[in-house]
Design an enzyme around this catalytic site. Structure first.
Site, PDB file in Angstrom:
ATOM      1  N   TRP B 101       0.827  -1.216   0.000  1.00  0.00           N
ATOM      2  CA  TRP B 101       0.000   0.000   0.000  1.00  0.00           C
ATOM      3  C   TRP B 101       0.853   1.255   0.000  1.00  0.00           C
ATOM      4  O   TRP B 101       0.581   2.204  -0.732  1.00  0.00           O
ATOM      5  CB  TRP B 101      -0.974  -0.016   1.185  1.00  0.00           C
ATOM      6  CG  TRP B 101      -1.752  -1.289   1.253  1.00  0.00           C
ATOM      7  CD1 TRP B 101      -1.781  -2.189   2.277  1.00  0.00           C
ATOM      8  CD2 TRP B 101      -2.580  -1.855   0.214  1.00  0.00           C
ATOM      9  NE1 TRP B 101      -2.566  -3.264   1.946  1.00  0.00           N
ATOM     10  CE2 TRP B 101      -3.065  -3.089   0.705  1.00  0.00           C
ATOM     11  CE3 TRP B 101      -2.953  -1.454  -1.063  1.00  0.00           C
ATOM     12  CZ2 TRP B 101      -3.910  -3.915  -0.044  1.00  0.00           C
ATOM     13  CZ3 TRP B 101      -3.788  -2.264  -1.821  1.00  0.00           C
ATOM     14  CH2 TRP B 101      -4.257  -3.479  -1.307  1.00  0.00           C
ATOM     15  N   ASP B 172      -1.517   6.756   6.387  1.00  0.00           N
ATOM     16  CA  ASP B 172      -2.595   5.836   6.045  1.00  0.00           C
ATOM     17  C   ASP B 172      -2.761   4.909   7.241  1.00  0.00           C
ATOM     18  O   ASP B 172      -1.946   4.021   7.472  1.00  0.00           O
ATOM     19  CB  ASP B 172      -2.223   5.035   4.787  1.00  0.00           C
ATOM     20  CG  ASP B 172      -3.269   3.979   4.443  1.00  0.00           C
ATOM     21  OD1 ASP B 172      -4.255   3.824   5.199  1.00  0.00           O
ATOM     22  OD2 ASP B 172      -3.099   3.312   3.404  1.00  0.00           O
ATOM     23  N   LYS B 196     -11.667  -2.068   8.099  1.00  0.00           N
ATOM     24  CA  LYS B 196     -10.879  -2.894   9.011  1.00  0.00           C
ATOM     25  C   LYS B 196     -11.403  -2.683  10.436  1.00  0.00           C
ATOM     26  O   LYS B 196     -12.069  -3.526  10.981  1.00  0.00           O
ATOM     27  CB  LYS B 196      -9.396  -2.536   8.956  1.00  0.00           C
ATOM     28  CG  LYS B 196      -8.839  -2.285   7.577  1.00  0.00           C
ATOM     29  CD  LYS B 196      -8.659  -3.544   6.748  1.00  0.00           C
ATOM     30  CE  LYS B 196      -7.901  -3.213   5.461  1.00  0.00           C
ATOM     31  NZ  LYS B 196      -7.842  -4.349   4.536  1.00  0.00           N
TER      32      LYS B 196
END
Lengths: 360, 360
Positions: B101, B172, B196
């Site tokens: 990511w 992030d 999540k």
């Protein structure tokens, strides 16, 4: 309190059967041992939802094999820039300006090329859509024509699909998708935010012709690229799985109801009832030109802003919710998307007659 | 079948109490006469949800008055380009590359300026995060430092907040937000896809410092502009109302549980249990360097791909779902976000011991 009659312009009323199914799926999705919100978008249970959603939309919209169905994030407004960012690329496009949304779509497009306004009803406060062909021959080199098939704010709707030659046809169908028989195979790109006729806010359906992909700019952020989303089957990132589930269930409800012919007739009857009350009255004033009237959003007024406000309050007190007109337009607005039920519309018609009798 | 033990990496397990509340809200939201999916984002009932969601996040993240909370569409990946598009503007930024990511975030940023890779563990298959300060002094003129606080694929996590001087700090935090005490006021911009620790896929929380807004490019599509979303209170377009509702309920659950200290201890205990099984064994091999181990995603392997596959199948048969490692990494991965329950983790620990005893 229980569920009232809901005339919200969107997010809007959904079929109660779909709500019940969704409640169950939240706990466990189709026997997979996990809840709808908790299961991987790449797992078998959700893959099945995705496949069925796509299949149902293909059938209902009568799509051809050269068209792709995508479920993207961001609402219809994201398409306002994603379309020209991918496809205008310094060229020219025609926009039909019939309200707030089509105007803003054109504004975003101007960042990426030349916009020709093929028609505008701005001068009459967007009270109408053009007659077929009113935009005349498109300027040479026009890439596409873009229009908004139903205008929620002003309460107008195209009863036809524009004939376009030598350019791609693109449509924001957010607020009347699947409300009538439309030959979806005619569109090179059509899109719809889900929160009117399809499902919850937060997911947008995009249909696009495969041939367009070759013309898309590939030097864009990955999330902006149609070709990436097509290649990854709408799973370049985690899609709005909940919204896609609800869309699938709404489409199932529609197919089980008998499909678009049945919903078309029902929508027409509901609209006829409300416009009938207006037309039989000197008290109620319809906003839209008669030939442009929307079957999804009926806009009207008493002609007196204070009385309009009192009317919305009286309706709310009687359990008729969401009737306040858009802030830019004033008056009242009754939204009657696919899931609107006859009982609610009959209650509204009765209310309107009674309000006229006591305030007229 | 009923609800199994769910170790999915995201979308992931949610608190059952929240699922029950959401089921009720689908039918009718807090007595407003309309269902959660069917009520206007601008109405009083949803405004209340929005206000409470924002307030809870402000408290839990200990934000200061100069920070804004936004709920945007598009997932964390949209932030990968939205951040540099708004704020890099031809300048330079440092990215810490600790996995899939963060690498992709850096790739998007390169479209908008110069990216300095301050640290990379690519050579060791992202098995670690840097030590505090390992990136050294930032190059002169650095706009911001960006990092990914937890790496779901490799299973690594920062146990600290990077000290950064002379540049903005951006993170992030998709996969470990609210899983431990973190001083949110230190971040100039932090973001998290909800699926999540927060709620369902389809909504992204962004916290940004007001001072950044003056530096944002205003010549961007409206949906890409942070200043537009701030000005409109996340309602420039219809937000993902469902997702925001669930986030509010998850935050309420967290506050009622006792807040971040309580969840921090629970997450630590669950991680200790699984890593303890690995460390007491020659059979199980942990993927991540010990000091970089993630408490959210434990990655491990038997060292034999075929046996890993058999192990995932055996676990699935026993009702332990979602344990397959990411395709780029192989092996197994046990995701234990905030809503993961002790019973599931204990069941996994027992399964691992038993599998070792029968296959070791």
């Amino acid at each position: 309190m229980s569920r009232s009659h809901n005339f919200s312009p969107g997010p809007a009323v959904l079929p109660e059967a779909v709500l019940r199914q969704t409640q169950e799926a939240l706990w466990e999705l189709n026997g997979c041992g996990q809840g709808l919100l908790e299961t991987s978008h790449r797992g078998a249970a959700f893959a099945d939802v995705m496949e069925r959603a796509t299949g149902r939309l293909r059938r209902l919209l009568r799509l051809s094999d050269d068209q792709e169905v995508l479920f993207l994030h961001g609402g219809a407004r994201t398409q306002f820039y994603q379309i020209p960012m991918n496809l205008l690329r310094g060229g020219r496009a025609t926009y039909l300006e019939t309200g707030t949304w089509s105007r803003q779509a054109a504004e975003e497009a101007r960042r990426y090329g030349t916009v020709d306004v093929g028609f505008s009803s701005a001068d009459s406060r967007y009270d109408r859509v053009p007659e077929q062909g009113a935009w005349g021959p498109l300027p040479k080199g026009t890439t596409y024509l873009h229009y908004t098939s139903n205008n929620t704010v002003a309460g107008t709707e195209y009863a036809y699909v524009p004939d376009v030659e030598g350019a791609s046809l693109m449509c924001d169908m957010s607020s009347n998708l699947l409300s009538r028989q439309v030959d979806g195979s005619r569109f090179d790109l059509l899109y719809a935010g889900a929160q009117k006729n399809l499902g919850p806010a937060g997911v947008t359906m995009v249909v696009l012709r495969k041939g367009l992909l070759e013309r898309c700019d590939t030097n864009l952020p990955m999330m902006c690229r149609y070709d990436v989303h097509v290649k990854k089957g709408s799973m370049y990132n985690t899609p709005c799985t909940f919204g896609i589930y609800v869309i699938e269930r709404v489409c199932a409800w529609l197919e089980e109801l008998g499909g678009l012919d049945v919903i078309d007739a029902r929508n027409q009857a509901q609209a006829d009832l409300i416009y009938g009350v207006m037309d039989a009255s000197d008290f109620w004033q319809g906003r839209a030109a008669k030939r442009s009237r929307s079957r999804m959003n009926a806009t009207f007024s008493t002609g007196d802003a204070a009385l309009d406000t009192a009317c919305v309050a009286a309706a709310t007190a009687e359990g008729l919710l969401g009737l306040k007109g858009h802030s830019s337009m004033g008056g009242l607005r009754a939204s009657m998307y696919n899931a609107q039920n006859d009982e609610a519309v009959q209650a509204l018609a009765s209310f309107m007659k009674h309000f006229e009798a006591t305030h007229g």
